[in-house]
Structure formats: structure tokens, C-alpha cells
Design an enzyme around this catalytic site. Structure first.
Site, PDB file in Angstrom:
ATOM      1  N   ARG A 257      -3.215  12.659  51.934  1.00  0.00           N
ATOM      2  CA  ARG A 257      -2.289  12.907  51.084  1.00  0.00           C
ATOM      3  C   ARG A 257      -1.961  11.817  50.391  1.00  0.00           C
ATOM      4  NH1 ARG A 257       3.279  13.693  53.671  1.00  0.00           N
ATOM      5  NH2 ARG A 257       3.741  11.562  52.856  1.00  0.00           N
TER       6      ARG A 257
ATOM      7  N   HIS B  32       5.502  13.325  50.282  1.00  0.00           N
ATOM      8  CA  HIS B  32       5.572  14.481  51.001  1.00  0.00           C
ATOM      9  C   HIS B  32       6.275  15.724  50.072  1.00  0.00           C
ATOM     10  CE1 HIS B  32       6.493  17.803  54.000  1.00  0.00           C
ATOM     11  NE2 HIS B  32       7.682  17.357  53.763  1.00  0.00           N
TER      12      HIS B  32
ATOM     13  N   TYR C 211       6.771   4.120  54.708  1.00  0.00           N
ATOM     14  CA  TYR C 211       5.889   4.353  55.947  1.00  0.00           C
ATOM     15  C   TYR C 211       4.502   4.305  55.564  1.00  0.00           C
ATOM     16  CZ  TYR C 211       5.777   9.305  53.961  1.00  0.00           C
ATOM     17  OH  TYR C 211       5.766  10.157  53.212  1.00  0.00           O
TER      18      TYR C 211
END
Length: 348
Positions: free
Chosen positions: A239, A243, A252
């Protein structure tokens, strides 16, 4: 792990030049759709959007492997897969604007998107069992992310499919992230695919950034499923974005830096380079693919914007056969209020 790019020439695969070009066109459309959707969300045109940049090869390859009558059980991130399969783009846009998901009333066998994590997995197993009871020859493809494999629904769904020989392909798009949690922090198993062994059927891995390899792998898995042998496919991809549009991956994303280049590279650029090496596309074809995608997206946005705003009174329709007195009084008050005020002015 199955892979074509870098290991086989096109004429060593089951795919024609036409099929290879079609796959590229669908990937371009999926990429442009994701980019346009993010832009629309950022200007308040619709609610949150789950980006899937970097996963186009995985989603398009899987979608093109399905037969017309196979059922897709999608999630909120599988929009590239749905578009590749022919679901109207305007339907997906309207869903993100709070409208019914099947505005066009299309007949493509697709269940509603599952937003709760993994809830569609036991549903897919049940649908496969129903196909067996009816003697159908179709199959089910159930899409989910690696985070879903940490949910109880995953284990229950695969267990039922294994026991009852349900014609289901469980397609796990492993993009390495369950929101902000990398895969190694949510399971200690060597892979997602190996989990299938506990339920009595095969698990396979595929290079998820290689669309033809995904298409080949999923097609083989669907053939197996139709014979009563479910399969778990782990499509290894990455990805590249957030998100959702409410997420900040910079908090992160540096947690995981040891993935191989093929997995984090852009799948569209990688596939385009390989196709040029195979001599099946050129500059003119690529430009035309992008132009056509942009035209289709512009039309889809126009179609979505042409749908009239719903009447606030409709919230009461088909809820009660006989409205209780207390709610009847509330409805009369709301009717009076709406008659005296412009509800859309109030909202803005």
C-alpha cells in the site's frame, strides 16, 4: 511464488497480446480512478476514501480472472477490482456520497462492500455452500486484506469452506499494513498462505505487483474451487498511500523498510516497462489508455452529480408498516419544520 515479469516472456504465458493490453488499460483506469477519488474527497465532494495506489495489479489481475457469473465479495478497498470487473464508477462514487451502492441497478454478481473487517468471509463461505446445494457451477472470490486474517471471521469462514468443499477462492491482498500495524506484528506464521493448511485446502502465494501472474493464479484457483477445492491466495503487494484519507502514514511507514524492491515498486510502471519490452504497447497506446480513462471518469462524475438529492422525508419510508403514535407525532413535527425551512440551507 508465481511470477511472470522477469521470469517469462509473454509468449510463454497463457495470455495473448490483446489480453495483456486489456490488463494495462484496466490498471490505468484503476489508477486514475484512485487519483480522482482522492481529489474529490479533498474538496469535500464525498466522504472518506480508501486509497489503493500500488495495488492495481493485484486487483485488476484478480478481477479479470473471474468468469461473468462468479460472485465477488468485496471490501471498502477493492474499488479497483470492482471497476475492472465492470461495476459502474458512478455507483462507487455515489456510495461514498451516502447513496445506495447499486444506484445503476447493474447485474454484475457483486455483494455490497464490507466495511467491518472480515465480516464478508463467512458470508462468502455460505454463498459457496449454497451454490453446492443448488448444483451451480459458479465460484466465489472473497477479497480481504492481511489484517482480516487476524479476525475470528477469517478462521470460521475458511473452516466451513474446507469442511463443506465450498467453491470459494479466498483472495488475501497482503499490502503489509493493517492500518498502521505491519504484518509481522499481527501474525507469527511464515505467510498468510500457509494458514490454509489448518483448514484442509491449498494456500498459494503470487507476486501481487505482477497483474498477469495474479490473473493466472486466481484463474487456476477458481478452477480448483469449482471442483470443490477451495484455495487461499496470498497476493503480495504494498500500500503506497494512506489507509484512508483520514490517515497519516508518515507516523508509522518507516517501521518497515526491509521489503524487496519488486514489492514496493510501482506496479503500473513495472508492467508498462515489461509490455514495452515485449513489443505489445507503444507511446500512442499508453497515451490513448490514459485519455480514455480520464473521459470515463469525467462521465462518471457527471452521472453521480446528476442524481438528485434525496428528500429528507424518505428516511421514514419502508421502516414501519404502521407508524406508532409517538413516531407519527415526530413525523408531523418534522414535516412542519421542513416545510418552513430550507434543510439544505441549514446544512450549509
Amino acid at each position: 511464488m508465481n511470477r511472470i515479469i522477469g521470469e517469462r516472456e509473454l509468449d510463454e504465458t497463457p495470455f495473448s497480446a490483446e489480453a495483456a493490453r486489456e490488463t494495462f488499460e484496466r490498471m490505468v483506469l484503476a489508477r486514475r480512478f484512485d487519483e480522482r477519488a482522492i481529489a474529490l474527497q479533498r474538496r469535500g465532494w464525498m466522504s472518506s476514501w480508501p486509497p489503493y495506489r500500488g495495488q492495481e495489479a493485484s486487483q485488476v489481475g484478480a478481477a479479470l480472472a473471474m468468469a461473468d457469473d462468479d460472485w465477488l465479495f468485496p471490501t471498502y478497498r477493492s474499488n479497483g477490482m470492482q471497476v475492472a470487473r465492470g461495476v459502474p464508477i458512478s455507483d462507487i462514487l455515489l456510495f461514498r456520497r451516502g447513496r445506495p451502492e447499486f444506484n445503476s441497478e447493474h447485474d454484475i454478481p457483486t455483494f455490497p462492500q464490507a466495511v467491518p473487517i472480515a465480516t464478508q468471509i463467512p458470508h462468502a463461505a455460505g454463498a459457496g455452500m449454497a451454490m453446492n446445494y443448488r448444483g451451480d457451477e459458479d465460484a466465489v472470490l472473497c477479497y480481504f486484506g492481511d489484517g482480516a486474517t487476524s479476525e475470528g471471521d477469517f478462521h470460521e469462514g475458511l473452516n466451513f469452506a474446507g469442511v463443506f468443499d465450498a467453491p470459494v477462492v479466498f483472495f488475501c491482498e497482503n499490502n503489509n499494513w493493517a492500518i498502521s500495524l505491519p504484518r509481522h506484528k499481527q501474525t507469527a506464521s511464515d505467510s498468510i498462505a500457509v494458514k490454509a493448511e489448518a483448514y484442509g485446502f491449498e494456500g498459494v502465494q503470487v507476486d501481487g505487483n505482477d497483474p498477469l501472474a495474479v490473473r493466472e493464479t486466481v484463474a487456476d484457483a477458481l478452477d480448483s474451487a469449482r471442483k470443490g477445492k477451495p484455495v487461499l491466495v496470498e497476493s503480495l503487494t504494498y500500500r503506497q498511500g494512506a489507509h484512508t484519507t483520514s490517515d497519516d502514514p508518515s507516523k508509522y511507514e518507516d517501521v518497515e523498510q526491509d521489503l524487496p524492491e519488486w514489492r514496493t515498486a510501482d506496479p503500473l510502471d513495472r508492467y508498462e516497462t515489461w509490455l514495452r519490452e515485449q513489443g505489445v504497447i507503444d507511446d500512442e497506446f499508453v497515451e490513448a489508455a490514459y485519455d480514455e480513462a480520464d473521459e470515463l471518469l469525467a462521465e462518471a462524475v457527471e452521472e453521480a452529480e446528476a442524481v438528485e438529492d434525496p428528500d429528507p422525508h424518505d428516511v421514514f419510508d419502508r421502516v414501519y408498516a404502521d407508524v406508532p403514535p409517538r413516531l407519527r407525532d415526530q413525523r408531523e413535527w418534522l414535516d412542519s419544520f421542513l416545510d418552513d425551512h430550507d434543510v439544505y440551507e441549514l446544512e450549509h
